[in-house]
Design a protein around this motif. Sequence first.
Motif, PDB file in Angstrom:
ATOM      1  N   GLY A   9       2.395   0.006  12.866  1.00 16.01           N
ATOM      2  CA  GLY A   9       1.709   0.737  11.799  1.00 16.01           C
ATOM      3  C   GLY A   9       1.739  -0.002  10.467  1.00 16.01           C
ATOM      4  O   GLY A   9       2.147  -1.165  10.373  1.00 16.01           O
ATOM      5  N   GLY A  10       1.321   0.729   9.417  1.00 20.16           N
ATOM      6  CA  GLY A  10       1.344   0.168   8.077  1.00 20.16           C
ATOM      7  C   GLY A  10       2.766  -0.115   7.620  1.00 20.16           C
ATOM      8  O   GLY A  10       3.017  -1.096   6.903  1.00 20.16           O
ATOM      9  N   ARG A  11       3.699   0.738   8.018  1.00 22.07           N
ATOM     10  CA  ARG A  11       5.112   0.512   7.663  1.00 22.07           C
ATOM     11  C   ARG A  11       5.580  -0.838   8.220  1.00 22.07           C
ATOM     12  O   ARG A  11       6.233  -1.622   7.522  1.00 22.07           O
ATOM     13  CB  ARG A  11       5.955   1.644   8.255  1.00 22.07           C
ATOM     14  CG  ARG A  11       7.457   1.352   8.268  1.00 22.07           C
ATOM     15  CD  ARG A  11       8.217   2.496   8.918  1.00 22.07           C
ATOM     16  NE  ARG A  11       7.640   2.846  10.196  1.00 22.07           N
ATOM     17  CZ  ARG A  11       7.658   4.066  10.730  1.00 22.07           C
ATOM     18  NH1 ARG A  11       8.269   5.038  10.114  1.00 22.07           N
ATOM     19  NH2 ARG A  11       7.101   4.302  11.900  1.00 22.07           N
ATOM     20  N   GLU A  12       5.210  -1.120   9.462  1.00 26.85           N
ATOM     21  CA  GLU A  12       5.681  -2.353  10.083  1.00 26.85           C
ATOM     22  C   GLU A  12       5.006  -3.577   9.451  1.00 26.85           C
ATOM     23  O   GLU A  12       5.635  -4.622   9.304  1.00 26.85           O
ATOM     24  CB  GLU A  12       5.446  -2.306  11.594  1.00 26.85           C
ATOM     25  CG  GLU A  12       6.409  -1.371  12.313  1.00 26.85           C
ATOM     26  CD  GLU A  12       6.115   0.102  12.099  1.00 26.85           C
ATOM     27  OE1 GLU A  12       4.928   0.458  11.938  1.00 26.85           O
ATOM     28  OE2 GLU A  12       7.069   0.914  12.066  1.00 26.85           O
ATOM     29  N   HIS A  13       3.723  -3.456   9.058  1.00 31.86           N
ATOM     30  CA  HIS A  13       3.101  -4.576   8.356  1.00 31.86           C
ATOM     31  C   HIS A  13       3.814  -4.804   7.028  1.00 31.86           C
ATOM     32  O   HIS A  13       4.086  -5.940   6.641  1.00 31.86           O
ATOM     33  CB  HIS A  13       1.604  -4.315   8.134  1.00 31.86           C
ATOM     34  CG  HIS A  13       0.884  -5.486   7.517  1.00 31.86           C
ATOM     35  ND1 HIS A  13      -0.382  -5.388   6.994  1.00 31.86           N
ATOM     36  CD2 HIS A  13       1.276  -6.774   7.304  1.00 31.86           C
ATOM     37  CE1 HIS A  13      -0.743  -6.580   6.513  1.00 31.86           C
ATOM     38  NE2 HIS A  13       0.239  -7.422   6.685  1.00 31.86           N
ATOM     39  N   ALA A  14       4.161  -3.723   6.334  1.00 29.55           N
ATOM     40  CA  ALA A  14       4.855  -3.872   5.042  1.00 29.55           C
ATOM     41  C   ALA A  14       6.239  -4.509   5.230  1.00 29.55           C
ATOM     42  O   ALA A  14       6.657  -5.358   4.431  1.00 29.55           O
ATOM     43  CB  ALA A  14       4.969  -2.514   4.352  1.00 29.55           C
ATOM     44  N   PRO A 291       3.618   6.631   4.694  1.00 27.34           N
ATOM     45  CA  PRO A 291       3.279   5.381   4.022  1.00 27.34           C
ATOM     46  C   PRO A 291       4.187   4.948   2.872  1.00 27.34           C
ATOM     47  O   PRO A 291       3.812   4.043   2.113  1.00 27.34           O
ATOM     48  CB  PRO A 291       1.880   5.694   3.475  1.00 27.34           C
ATOM     49  CG  PRO A 291       1.949   7.145   3.100  1.00 27.34           C
ATOM     50  CD  PRO A 291       2.853   7.777   4.120  1.00 27.34           C
ATOM     51  N   GLU A 292       5.385   5.534   2.721  1.00 31.33           N
ATOM     52  CA  GLU A 292       6.219   5.161   1.571  1.00 31.33           C
ATOM     53  C   GLU A 292       6.647   3.686   1.608  1.00 31.33           C
ATOM     54  O   GLU A 292       6.776   3.046   0.557  1.00 31.33           O
ATOM     55  CB  GLU A 292       7.472   6.051   1.513  1.00 31.33           C
ATOM     56  CG  GLU A 292       7.197   7.524   1.265  1.00 31.33           C
ATOM     57  CD  GLU A 292       7.161   8.315   2.561  1.00 31.33           C
ATOM     58  OE1 GLU A 292       6.591   7.812   3.559  1.00 31.33           O
ATOM     59  OE2 GLU A 292       7.693   9.438   2.593  1.00 31.33           O
ATOM     60  N   THR A 293       6.894   3.164   2.814  1.00 28.55           N
ATOM     61  CA  THR A 293       7.344   1.773   2.930  1.00 28.55           C
ATOM     62  C   THR A 293       6.348   0.813   2.284  1.00 28.55           C
ATOM     63  O   THR A 293       6.731  -0.223   1.723  1.00 28.55           O
ATOM     64  CB  THR A 293       7.505   1.402   4.418  1.00 28.55           C
ATOM     65  OG1 THR A 293       8.318   2.399   5.018  1.00 28.55           O
ATOM     66  CG2 THR A 293       8.166   0.054   4.603  1.00 28.55           C
ATOM     67  N   GLN A 294       5.063   1.177   2.359  1.00 36.47           N
ATOM     68  CA  GLN A 294       4.029   0.289   1.820  1.00 36.47           C
ATOM     69  C   GLN A 294       4.139   0.182   0.299  1.00 36.47           C
ATOM     70  O   GLN A 294       3.662  -0.800  -0.269  1.00 36.47           O
ATOM     71  CB  GLN A 294       2.636   0.803   2.238  1.00 36.47           C
ATOM     72  CG  GLN A 294       2.356   0.678   3.742  1.00 36.47           C
ATOM     73  CD  GLN A 294       2.824   1.843   4.582  1.00 36.47           C
ATOM     74  OE1 GLN A 294       3.950   2.328   4.423  1.00 36.47           O
ATOM     75  NE2 GLN A 294       1.994   2.313   5.493  1.00 36.47           N
ATOM     76  N   VAL A 295       4.737   1.183  -0.353  1.00 38.20           N
ATOM     77  CA  VAL A 295       4.936   1.033  -1.809  1.00 38.20           C
ATOM     78  C   VAL A 295       6.351   0.594  -2.167  1.00 38.20           C
ATOM     79  O   VAL A 295       6.545  -0.020  -3.222  1.00 38.20           O
ATOM     80  CB  VAL A 295       4.545   2.307  -2.620  1.00 38.20           C
ATOM     81  CG1 VAL A 295       3.077   2.621  -2.454  1.00 38.20           C
ATOM     82  CG2 VAL A 295       5.388   3.484  -2.313  1.00 38.20           C
ATOM     83  N   ILE A 296       7.332   0.847  -1.295  1.00 40.51           N
ATOM     84  CA  ILE A 296       8.685   0.430  -1.718  1.00 40.51           C
ATOM     85  C   ILE A 296       9.019  -1.015  -1.322  1.00 40.51           C
ATOM     86  O   ILE A 296       9.806  -1.658  -2.004  1.00 40.51           O
ATOM     87  CB  ILE A 296       9.804   1.402  -1.289  1.00 40.51           C
ATOM     88  CG1 ILE A 296       9.977   1.442   0.201  1.00 40.51           C
ATOM     89  CG2 ILE A 296       9.612   2.791  -1.871  1.00 40.51           C
ATOM     90  CD1 ILE A 296      11.305   2.081   0.587  1.00 40.51           C
ATOM     91  N   MET A 297       8.413  -1.540  -0.263  1.00 41.30           N
ATOM     92  CA  MET A 297       8.725  -2.939   0.091  1.00 41.30           C
ATOM     93  C   MET A 297       8.312  -3.908  -1.023  1.00 41.30           C
ATOM     94  O   MET A 297       9.054  -4.842  -1.329  1.00 41.30           O
ATOM     95  CB  MET A 297       8.094  -3.336   1.428  1.00 41.30           C
ATOM     96  CG  MET A 297       8.915  -2.913   2.626  1.00 41.30           C
ATOM     97  SD  MET A 297      10.595  -3.623   2.614  1.00 41.30           S
ATOM     98  CE  MET A 297      11.602  -2.144   2.594  1.00 41.30           C
ATOM     99  N   PRO A 298       7.148  -3.719  -1.679  1.00 42.36           N
ATOM    100  CA  PRO A 298       6.832  -4.612  -2.793  1.00 42.36           C
ATOM    101  C   PRO A 298       7.830  -4.481  -3.961  1.00 42.36           C
ATOM    102  O   PRO A 298       7.884  -5.348  -4.826  1.00 42.36           O
ATOM    103  CB  PRO A 298       5.421  -4.169  -3.227  1.00 42.36           C
ATOM    104  CG  PRO A 298       4.834  -3.555  -1.986  1.00 42.36           C
ATOM    105  CD  PRO A 298       6.000  -2.870  -1.317  1.00 42.36           C
ATOM    106  N   GLN A 299       8.617  -3.392  -3.984  1.00 41.19           N
ATOM    107  CA  GLN A 299       9.579  -3.196  -5.080  1.00 41.19           C
ATOM    108  C   GLN A 299      10.961  -3.764  -4.767  1.00 41.19           C
ATOM    109  O   GLN A 299      11.836  -3.760  -5.627  1.00 41.19           O
ATOM    110  CB  GLN A 299       9.709  -1.704  -5.389  1.00 41.19           C
ATOM    111  CG  GLN A 299       8.413  -1.126  -5.936  1.00 41.19           C
ATOM    112  CD  GLN A 299       8.455   0.380  -6.041  1.00 41.19           C
ATOM    113  OE1 GLN A 299       9.112   1.049  -5.247  1.00 41.19           O
ATOM    114  NE2 GLN A 299       7.751   0.903  -7.011  1.00 41.19           N
ATOM    115  N   LEU A 300      11.144  -4.226  -3.514  1.00 42.43           N
ATOM    116  CA  LEU A 300      12.463  -4.730  -3.119  1.00 42.43           C
ATOM    117  C   LEU A 300      12.643  -6.145  -3.658  1.00 42.43           C
ATOM    118  O   LEU A 300      11.957  -7.072  -3.226  1.00 42.43           O
ATOM    119  CB  LEU A 300      12.590  -4.715  -1.587  1.00 42.43           C
ATOM    120  CG  LEU A 300      13.919  -5.247  -1.044  1.00 42.43           C
ATOM    121  CD1 LEU A 300      15.093  -4.402  -1.524  1.00 42.43           C
ATOM    122  CD2 LEU A 300      13.878  -5.295   0.483  1.00 42.43           C
ATOM    123  N   LEU A 301      13.571  -6.316  -4.610  1.00 42.71           N
ATOM    124  CA  LEU A 301      13.780  -7.618  -5.239  1.00 42.71           C
ATOM    125  C   LEU A 301      14.759  -8.480  -4.446  1.00 42.71           C
ATOM    126  O   LEU A 301      14.702  -9.702  -4.504  1.00 42.71           O
ATOM    127  CB  LEU A 301      14.311  -7.425  -6.669  1.00 42.71           C
ATOM    128  CG  LEU A 301      13.386  -6.657  -7.619  1.00 42.71           C
ATOM    129  CD1 LEU A 301      14.084  -6.390  -8.944  1.00 42.71           C
ATOM    130  CD2 LEU A 301      12.092  -7.437  -7.851  1.00 42.71           C
TER     131      LEU A 301
END
Length: 429
Positions: A9-14, A291-301
Motif C-alpha cells: 500500500g501507500g504506507r509501504e511505499h512511504a 495514510p498517516e505514514t505517508q505524512v510522518i515518514m517525510p518528517q523522520l529526521l
Amino acid sequence: MRILVVGSGGREHALAWRLHRSDAVTSIFAAPGNSGTERLGTNLPIADTDLDGLVAAAVDRAIGLVVVGPETPLALGLSDRLAAAGIPAFGPGRAAARLESSKSFARSVQDAAGVPGPNYRVFQTVAGALNYVAHHNRPVVVKADGLAAGKGVAMCASREDAKIAIRACMEDKVFGPSGQTVVIEDWLHGPEVSVFGFTDGENLSAVAAATDYKRIGHGDTGPNTGGMGSYGPPHFWNDELAAQVRRDFMLPVIRELADRGSPYRGALYCGLMLTNAGPRVLEFNCRFGDPETQVIMPQLLSDPVEIMSSCANGSLDDAAPVRWSSRPAVGVVMVSGGYPGPYQTGHPITGLEDNDDDTIIFHAGAQRADDGSDRVLTAGGRVLACVGRGDSVAEARARAYRRAAGISFAGAYYRRDIAATPAGQLASA
Ligand code: GLY
C-alpha cells in the motif's frame, strides 16, 4: 544493508521511500509491493500472508532487516518466523500483535496498565450483547474482536443500529471468526489523533502525530474508508500533549506487555480521541497507520535503518535519539470512482513524475502495466497519496493540492478539505 518491506500500500511505499534515503541501505525489496516500491528496488511476487514464501525470500536474498507494514502478517507471526530464521524484523511478534488482533485483549492490557479509554464490555454471546444494549442509554460502538480489514467497527447512534451490528457480527458472521466476540464501547466525541513511536520492548522514542480523514465526503460525511488523507502535526498537537501520551498512554502498555513476557518491538500506534474529559485511547495498532505514514515518514529526521534495527534487536537506547521534523506535511489520497463501493481498475495514471522534497507521490493501489511499458495503472480503491510539505500547514496543503491537480486517471476523486476542516468529530474509531 538489504531491506525487505512487506506489504503493497501507500504506507509501504512511504516506508520504502524513507529507507531508500538512508546511507545504510544497499538494496530494497518489496513483497508484493506496488508501482511505487518498484521504482525504488525490486518487487517480489509474494503475498504478505505467505509466511513461508517471505521467510524463504529473506533468507535467499540475504536480507538484513524486514520491515513489516500491515497488521495481518504480524498477527500471523511473521516476525517470530523471521527471528527463528535469524533475520531481524521490524514489527511485533504474534503475542504482542494481539494488541491489534484482539480488541478485548487490548482493553485488558490497557486496564492493567491504567490507560484511560471508553467504558466498554466484552461479549461472547448474542443474547448477552443484545441485553446490554437494550438497557444502555448511550450511543455505542460495536467492534468485532479480531481483525476485519478495517471494517469491524460499527458506530451505532441508536439501539436498533447496535442490534443490527451485533447480529451481523455474531449471527451472520460477516467478519468470520473475528466477530465471535464483540467489544461494545461508549461512543466518544472529540478530535481524533494517531500517535506513533518506535519501541524495542522497553524504550520508546519521541512520538509523531497525524490525523486521519476516514470518511469519503467533504466535511467528514458519507461512509468510512481506509483513509482519505492526513496531516501532521495537527494544529491542536503540542509538546505537552506528546509527553503526556508517550508517558501515560504508550509506555505503560509497553511495560505491561513486557511484564507479561511478550515484549512489543516495532511501531506502536496509539489512536486517541481528545474528549472534554481528557485524552482517551480508542485503539492500539501494531504498525504504522495508513495514510498517516505517508505524512510522518517525510518528517523522520533520524536514520530509519538504525532505529528499526535497534527496535528489532532490543537496543533502542544505544541508538541516536529519534528526531522528527515539526515542518507540516499534508497528504491527499486520490481514489477510484465509486470507492468505497465497487470501482473499476486498470485505468492509466498520468502526471506521476517530478517529485521533489516538498511534493511526493506515494503509490498505493497502483501497478505497472504488464505490457513491458512504463505505464502505471490503477489497481485498487485508494490509488495514491499526494504529499505536500511546507513551512506552514497552509503551504503544505497548497502544494499537495497543486500536485493532485496535475495527476489524472478515469474516475479520480479526492476530498477538497484535507487539513482544512477537523477530522474525526463524528467517527470514533
Ligand atoms: N489510519 C488508520 C489505520 O491505519 O488503521
